[in-house]
Design a protein around this motif. Sequence first.
Motif, PDB file in Angstrom:
ATOM      1  N   SER A  28       0.889  -1.177  -0.169  1.00 23.50           N
ATOM      2  CA  SER A  28      -0.025  -0.164  -0.061  1.00 23.50           C
ATOM      3  C   SER A  28       1.007   1.305  -0.040  1.00 23.50           C
ATOM      4  CB  SER A  28      -0.853  -0.012   1.072  1.00 23.50           C
ATOM      5  OG  SER A  28      -0.148   0.349   2.400  1.00 23.50           O
ATOM      6  N   ASN A  29       0.095   2.338   0.010  1.00 23.79           N
ATOM      7  CA  ASN A  29       1.118   3.796  -0.181  1.00 23.79           C
ATOM      8  C   ASN A  29       0.587   4.687   0.978  1.00 23.79           C
ATOM      9  OD1 ASN A  29      -1.286   4.293  -1.146  1.00 23.79           O
ATOM     10  ND2 ASN A  29      -0.452   5.184  -3.304  1.00 23.79           N
ATOM     11  N   ILE A  30       0.067   4.139   1.919  1.00 28.17           N
ATOM     12  CA  ILE A  30      -0.683   4.686   3.161  1.00 28.17           C
ATOM     13  C   ILE A  30       0.421   5.762   3.778  1.00 28.17           C
ATOM     14  CG2 ILE A  30      -2.041   4.742   5.348  1.00 28.17           C
ATOM     15  CD1 ILE A  30      -2.971   1.940   4.568  1.00 28.17           C
ATOM     16  N   TYR A  31       1.251   5.209   4.277  1.00 33.43           N
ATOM     17  CA  TYR A  31       2.432   5.931   5.146  1.00 33.43           C
ATOM     18  C   TYR A  31       3.487   6.566   4.116  1.00 33.43           C
ATOM     19  CZ  TYR A  31      -0.460   3.634   8.706  1.00 33.43           C
ATOM     20  OH  TYR A  31      -1.441   3.099   9.271  1.00 33.43           O
ATOM     21  N   ASP A  32       3.988   7.618   4.671  1.00 30.10           N
ATOM     22  CA  ASP A  32       5.148   8.408   4.096  1.00 30.10           C
ATOM     23  C   ASP A  32       6.508   8.066   5.198  1.00 30.10           C
ATOM     24  OD1 ASP A  32       3.840   9.663   1.904  1.00 30.10           O
ATOM     25  OD2 ASP A  32       2.673  10.706   3.538  1.00 30.10           O
ATOM     26  N   VAL A  33       6.353   8.052   6.264  1.00 30.84           N
ATOM     27  CA  VAL A  33       7.407   8.094   7.250  1.00 30.84           C
ATOM     28  C   VAL A  33       7.115   6.952   8.163  1.00 30.84           C
ATOM     29  CG1 VAL A  33       8.556   9.085   9.108  1.00 30.84           C
ATOM     30  CG2 VAL A  33       7.731  10.384   7.216  1.00 30.84           C
ATOM     31  N   PHE A  34       8.209   6.124   8.418  1.00 32.39           N
ATOM     32  CA  PHE A  34       8.056   4.940   9.192  1.00 32.39           C
ATOM     33  C   PHE A  34       8.911   5.072  10.831  1.00 32.39           C
ATOM     34  CE2 PHE A  34       7.245   2.576   5.228  1.00 32.39           C
ATOM     35  CZ  PHE A  34       5.990   2.035   5.589  1.00 32.39           C
ATOM     36  N   ARG A  35       8.367   5.023  11.917  1.00 29.30           N
ATOM     37  CA  ARG A  35       9.215   5.166  13.067  1.00 29.30           C
ATOM     38  C   ARG A  35       9.250   3.283  13.376  1.00 29.30           C
ATOM     39  NH1 ARG A  35      10.187   2.208  17.713  1.00 29.30           N
ATOM     40  NH2 ARG A  35      10.693   3.445  19.494  1.00 29.30           N
ATOM     41  N   VAL A  36      10.674   2.814  13.065  1.00 29.40           N
ATOM     42  CA  VAL A  36      10.949   1.807  12.987  1.00 29.40           C
ATOM     43  C   VAL A  36      11.920   1.426  14.162  1.00 29.40           C
ATOM     44  CG1 VAL A  36      12.320  -0.285  11.835  1.00 29.40           C
ATOM     45  CG2 VAL A  36      10.939   1.686  10.693  1.00 29.40           C
ATOM     46  N   ASP A  37      11.465   0.196  15.132  1.00 29.77           N
ATOM     47  CA  ASP A  37      12.391  -0.005  16.262  1.00 29.77           C
ATOM     48  C   ASP A  37      13.575  -0.461  15.766  1.00 29.77           C
ATOM     49  OD1 ASP A  37      11.678  -1.097  19.194  1.00 29.77           O
ATOM     50  OD2 ASP A  37      13.172  -2.087  18.353  1.00 29.77           O
ATOM     51  N   VAL A  38      14.642   0.032  16.477  1.00 33.18           N
ATOM     52  CA  VAL A  38      15.975  -0.111  16.047  1.00 33.18           C
ATOM     53  C   VAL A  38      16.369  -1.764  15.434  1.00 33.18           C
ATOM     54  CG1 VAL A  38      17.161  -0.177  18.306  1.00 33.18           C
ATOM     55  CG2 VAL A  38      18.543   0.554  16.344  1.00 33.18           C
ATOM     56  N   THR A  39      15.701  -2.584  16.675  1.00 34.96           N
ATOM     57  CA  THR A  39      16.206  -3.878  16.376  1.00 34.96           C
ATOM     58  C   THR A  39      15.452  -4.558  15.018  1.00 34.96           C
ATOM     59  OG1 THR A  39      14.389  -4.444  17.900  1.00 34.96           O
ATOM     60  CG2 THR A  39      16.558  -4.385  18.703  1.00 34.96           C
ATOM     61  N   TRP A  40      14.506  -3.712  14.566  1.00 40.21           N
ATOM     62  CA  TRP A  40      13.693  -4.406  13.273  1.00 40.21           C
ATOM     63  C   TRP A  40      14.446  -3.754  12.018  1.00 40.21           C
ATOM     64  CZ3 TRP A  40       7.894  -3.276  14.974  1.00 40.21           C
ATOM     65  CH2 TRP A  40       7.382  -4.005  16.043  1.00 40.21           C
ATOM     66  N   LEU A  41      15.230  -2.900  12.267  1.00 43.21           N
ATOM     67  CA  LEU A  41      15.758  -2.185  10.838  1.00 43.21           C
ATOM     68  C   LEU A  41      16.403  -3.134   9.920  1.00 43.21           C
ATOM     69  CD1 LEU A  41      17.814   1.180  11.691  1.00 43.21           C
ATOM     70  CD2 LEU A  41      15.891   0.965  10.160  1.00 43.21           C
ATOM     71  N   SER A  42      17.124  -4.236  10.447  1.00 40.66           N
ATOM     72  CA  SER A  42      17.630  -5.126   9.669  1.00 40.66           C
ATOM     73  C   SER A  42      16.532  -5.952   8.771  1.00 40.66           C
ATOM     74  CB  SER A  42      18.517  -6.354  10.566  1.00 40.66           C
ATOM     75  OG  SER A  42      18.928  -7.468   9.580  1.00 40.66           O
ATOM     76  N   TRP A  43      15.378  -6.275   9.423  1.00 44.08           N
ATOM     77  CA  TRP A  43      14.653  -7.061   8.581  1.00 44.08           C
ATOM     78  C   TRP A  43      13.717  -6.223   7.655  1.00 44.08           C
ATOM     79  CZ3 TRP A  43      13.931 -11.865   7.721  1.00 44.08           C
ATOM     80  CH2 TRP A  43      12.492 -12.422   7.403  1.00 44.08           C
ATOM     81  N   PHE A  44      13.357  -4.833   8.149  1.00 46.54           N
ATOM     82  CA  PHE A  44      12.523  -4.325   7.169  1.00 46.54           C
ATOM     83  C   PHE A  44      13.251  -3.042   6.274  1.00 46.54           C
ATOM     84  CE2 PHE A  44       9.549  -5.148  10.564  1.00 46.54           C
ATOM     85  CZ  PHE A  44       8.466  -5.984   9.845  1.00 46.54           C
ATOM     86  N   ALA A  45      14.505  -2.734   6.443  1.00 49.51           N
ATOM     87  CA  ALA A  45      14.895  -1.431   5.936  1.00 49.51           C
ATOM     88  C   ALA A  45      14.880  -1.742   4.303  1.00 49.51           C
ATOM     89  CB  ALA A  45      16.601  -1.260   6.229  1.00 49.51           C
ATOM     90  N   GLN A  46      15.540  -2.779   3.836  1.00 50.56           N
ATOM     91  CA  GLN A  46      15.530  -2.862   2.293  1.00 50.56           C
ATOM     92  C   GLN A  46      14.089  -3.335   1.771  1.00 50.56           C
ATOM     93  OE1 GLN A  46      18.735  -6.171   2.532  1.00 50.56           O
ATOM     94  NE2 GLN A  46      19.968  -4.770   1.142  1.00 50.56           N
ATOM     95  N   ARG A  47      13.398  -3.622   2.613  1.00 53.16           N
ATOM     96  CA  ARG A  47      11.733  -4.018   2.029  1.00 53.16           C
ATOM     97  C   ARG A  47      10.757  -2.813   1.753  1.00 53.16           C
ATOM     98  NH1 ARG A  47       9.836  -8.588   5.976  1.00 53.16           N
ATOM     99  NH2 ARG A  47       7.707  -8.220   4.761  1.00 53.16           N
ATOM    100  N   LEU A  48      11.217  -1.918   3.095  1.00 52.66           N
ATOM    101  CA  LEU A  48      10.139  -0.935   3.163  1.00 52.66           C
ATOM    102  C   LEU A  48      10.893   0.637   2.933  1.00 52.66           C
ATOM    103  CD1 LEU A  48       8.363  -1.977   6.555  1.00 52.66           C
ATOM    104  CD2 LEU A  48       7.873  -2.297   4.265  1.00 52.66           C
TER     105      LEU A  48
END
Length: 722
Positions: A377-397
């Motif tokens: 989807s394209n709902i969000y422009d900015v994500f507050r990502v938990d630092v420990t989740w960065l590895s998992w989500f960074a390249q995907r999101l």
Amino acid sequence: MPTILDVAREAGVSQGTASNVLNGKGNVSSEKIKSVQEAAQKLGYTMNERAKTLRKGRGNIICVIIPSIECKQYRELYYSIKSFSEKNNYVVELLLSDDNPQVEMELIQRAKSMMAAGVATVTCLNQKKYNKAYYGLEKVCFVERKPVDGGEYFGFHYEKAGKKIAEYIVKNNYHHIAVITDSLEYSNEREFFLGMKVVLSKKLKVKIYQISTGLNRISHTLLNSILLDGEYDAIITSNIAFAEKVKGILDTFDRERKTCILTLSPVVTLPERNFVKYELNYSLLGRKVADKILNSPVKDFVMEDHLVENDGNRNWKKIELKNAPSKCLNVITLEGPEASIMQGLAKLYTEETGTEVKVSVFSYNDIYDQFSNVEFSNIYDVFRVDVTWLSWFAQRLLVPLEEVYSDMAQLFEGYIQPLIKKYSYVRGKAYALPFTPSVQLLFYRRDLFENTVYKRMFRESYKRELRIPENFEEYNQIAEFFAKGLEPDVSYHSCLTLGNTGVASSEFLARIFSHKKNLFDENGRIVVDDEAGKKALHELIIAQRYANKTTSHWWNESAQRFANGEFVMMINFSNYASEILGTNTKVAGNIGFAMVPGDNPMYGGGALGISQNSKKKEDAAAFIKWITKEPVASGMAALGSVSPCIKTYNKYDIINTFPWLELSEQCFKRSHTERVSEAYDKPFDEKTFLNIIGTAVKSVLMGSMSEENALNKAQQMIEREL
């Protein structure tokens, strides 16, 4: 007035025993300590601190001589010196000179009679006849105003400040200027005014009217000079107290006049709209003065100048947009103190740009689900990502930052350096900016740890001093001591936060990281069933025996219960610690904090990144840079969040309110709690990892599985799933 002899008779002990108890000396039993303390309280006995100082020789008193406590800059200077000195067991005596040389001379004699260990002074003794006034005091720091005959001097770059304010005058085409200063005989006032003249004298159309006055005379001076004698399109003052007086008089007598007021000012944590401020960090100045007096030998007090860099014009509206701003930005964040603070400060962004910032707030589990589905989807422009989740989500999101920022070196300026690697980079590429970094800290009840009777009882029971635990074996021993009931119907428990598997895993990880730095072995394999893991799980089981039986489900709940006086100690993340100071806190003034046992704290908190699917990437980039940088980052910290910026940790008003922030900054450099090695080049599923660990922990704590079996199963699942 009762004496030590009276207290001894009432308590039924010798005078020597009573003296030892009241002076914190000697090997006295806990029962006798209780008796003496109760007798002293009953009789109203108080120690004569002045007599103690005289007996010892030079005392632990620091004297601060300032013209007035009404002036914000002097108030901030004093409180900064006081805060740092008291942390080091010194007493600070405030002495007000009212800028009267005769009064200051009397105060100097008073400091000498106190046998002060040091003096910090904003002196008004600017004539040669006073040259030797401070002789006889070993450690003297002259602040803001240089003495006639030299000395150890602390101040700012006042000439530079004058030039910068003059440049603002020229840039905005002001022509008729009133400059209000204190006496130009004072070095700071003279340098400030001369700096302005260097710039303004080159502009023929600018007329300057200089007024010298004092805080007690300024209202009369302004009535005669500003209201009656002329029309000014700008008024410059050399301190914030003068500016406030000017504003008050204009509001009272000439409300219709639109006059720009520019002023030197202490650093202001939250935005104010009355003045154009050029800021000087008096908190940092006071800290440096106190550090010099407390930690430098007498031989190092020479005629040396110590100048603190000016903060200058801290621009709350510095938002970098090349094109017209969008109508709306959508931000997703985790629930907690930072969410409401972000919502409040985002209104400032909207005021400046016209862009509405909509902040959607989710729980820990729900936000993970949102992240897992949001790539479609394209709902969000900015994500507050938990630092420990960065590895998992960074390249995907997230968008790599180099795609939206032209100058990466400039982008990372001002942040605490160790944060950049942890909160921005994933496999060599930057995806996010540090937003609310936090670390685990140990919080404890200082009043209980420092209680003389409890300290003696602890020594009688465990043959060692009651102190901040350096490892989790000591932590459990202290927890046992306070939980077993020290007085009838009085016991204190420690805290465990075990609400879900993710949270429960943090209690285990805090302990395993006290035994080893990283979770991976020399082959890069994650290992939790080794000796470190076995010790950690066993220590957690023992801790449960002495923990409060009502489970805390999340970190903010633990902090709130600590504030309610339920716990003697807890481990919590620094970005939730502001909850300890809630409106109904029962522990204010008694909050102790320290490094977690084992000296290897886990870090947490979050970073801000830009959605790959956003149609407003430029706006998102401008927003996350604005809210994670100065001065907005310090504004968030002042409201109870945590800042990633270095300058925040030099601001007295923030550090004095949330003193653990200073320690948390040090912890960012000392944390080595990596799950995987740098050679691990795949996304790491932190959520799955924490669920595996948390399930093992809960299984053991609930008695459904043995320690050995739980760790073995967790190890097998880690190797299969990760």
